[in-house]
Design a protein around this motif. Structure first.
Motif, mmCIF file in Angstrom:
data_model
loop_
_atom_site.group_PDB
_atom_site.id
_atom_site.type_symbol
_atom_site.label_atom_id
_atom_site.label_comp_id
_atom_site.label_asym_id
_atom_site.label_seq_id
_atom_site.Cartn_x
_atom_site.Cartn_y
_atom_site.Cartn_z
ATOM 1 N N HIS A 24 0.815 -1.215 0.000
ATOM 2 C CA HIS A 24 0.000 0.000 0.000
ATOM 3 C C HIS A 24 0.855 1.275 0.000
ATOM 4 C CE1 HIS A 24 -3.809 2.103 0.619
ATOM 5 N NE2 HIS A 24 -3.198 2.854 1.528
ATOM 6 N N TYR A 25 1.887 1.317 0.841
ATOM 7 C CA TYR A 25 2.692 2.532 1.018
ATOM 8 C C TYR A 25 4.072 2.469 0.366
ATOM 9 C CZ TYR A 25 -0.608 3.850 4.730
ATOM 10 O OH TYR A 25 -1.729 4.183 5.439
ATOM 11 N N GLY A 26 4.614 1.263 0.192
ATOM 12 C CA GLY A 26 6.008 1.132 -0.229
ATOM 13 C C GLY A 26 6.918 1.358 0.976
ATOM 14 N N TRP A 27 8.196 1.034 0.828
ATOM 15 C CA TRP A 27 9.130 1.188 1.958
ATOM 16 C C TRP A 27 9.302 2.642 2.339
ATOM 17 C CZ3 TRP A 27 9.137 -2.936 4.475
ATOM 18 C CH2 TRP A 27 9.268 -4.197 3.876
ATOM 19 N N PRO A 43 15.538 -2.198 3.358
ATOM 20 C CA PRO A 43 14.354 -2.883 3.895
ATOM 21 C C PRO A 43 13.973 -4.140 3.120
ATOM 22 C CG PRO A 43 13.683 -0.981 2.617
ATOM 23 C CD PRO A 43 15.189 -0.958 2.672
ATOM 24 N N SER A 44 13.446 -5.096 3.849
ATOM 25 C CA SER A 44 12.845 -6.294 3.258
ATOM 26 C C SER A 44 11.805 -6.802 4.245
ATOM 27 C CB SER A 44 13.900 -7.374 3.005
ATOM 28 O OG SER A 44 14.352 -7.929 4.221
ATOM 29 N N VAL A 45 10.897 -7.611 3.759
ATOM 30 C CA VAL A 45 9.877 -8.168 4.643
ATOM 31 C C VAL A 45 10.546 -9.017 5.714
ATOM 32 C CG1 VAL A 45 7.883 -9.714 4.782
ATOM 33 C CG2 VAL A 45 8.047 -8.075 2.901
ATOM 34 N N LYS A 46 11.506 -9.836 5.316
ATOM 35 C CA LYS A 46 12.170 -10.743 6.259
ATOM 36 C C LYS A 46 12.882 -9.977 7.375
ATOM 37 C CE LYS A 46 15.453 -14.528 6.500
ATOM 38 N NZ LYS A 46 16.378 -15.393 5.766
ATOM 39 N N SER A 47 13.660 -8.957 7.022
ATOM 40 C CA SER A 47 14.389 -8.210 8.053
ATOM 41 C C SER A 47 13.434 -7.404 8.929
ATOM 42 C CB SER A 47 15.437 -7.289 7.428
ATOM 43 O OG SER A 47 14.831 -6.272 6.661
#
Length: 72
Positions: A24-27, A43-47
């Protein structure tokens, strides 16, 4: 399994929350709304998940943003 009728996040996993907010927003948008490094530096989902699972105050901010966001 207990019923949690007053918990709007019941049944929603943290990974789903982060993925939906990122879509929705981006990093950059997330970093503007919540000032935490896991959304700013590589940034990453995992971190992000690793950090948020260990940091209750940051997780609370992410959950509040999720609840306030209109995904329609």
């Amino acid at each position: 399994m207990e019923s949690q009728p007053n918990n709007p996040l019941h049944g929603i996993k943290l990974g789903q929350i982060v993925e939906q907010l990122h879509a929705h927003y981006g990093w950059d948008g997330l970093a503007d709304r919540i000032d935490i490094n896991c959304f700013k530096n590589d940034p990453s989902v995992k971190s992000s998940l690793k950090f948020l699972r260990r940091t209750p105050w940051a997780r609370e901010k992410v959950e509040r943003l999720y609840l306030k966001t209109d995904f329609k």
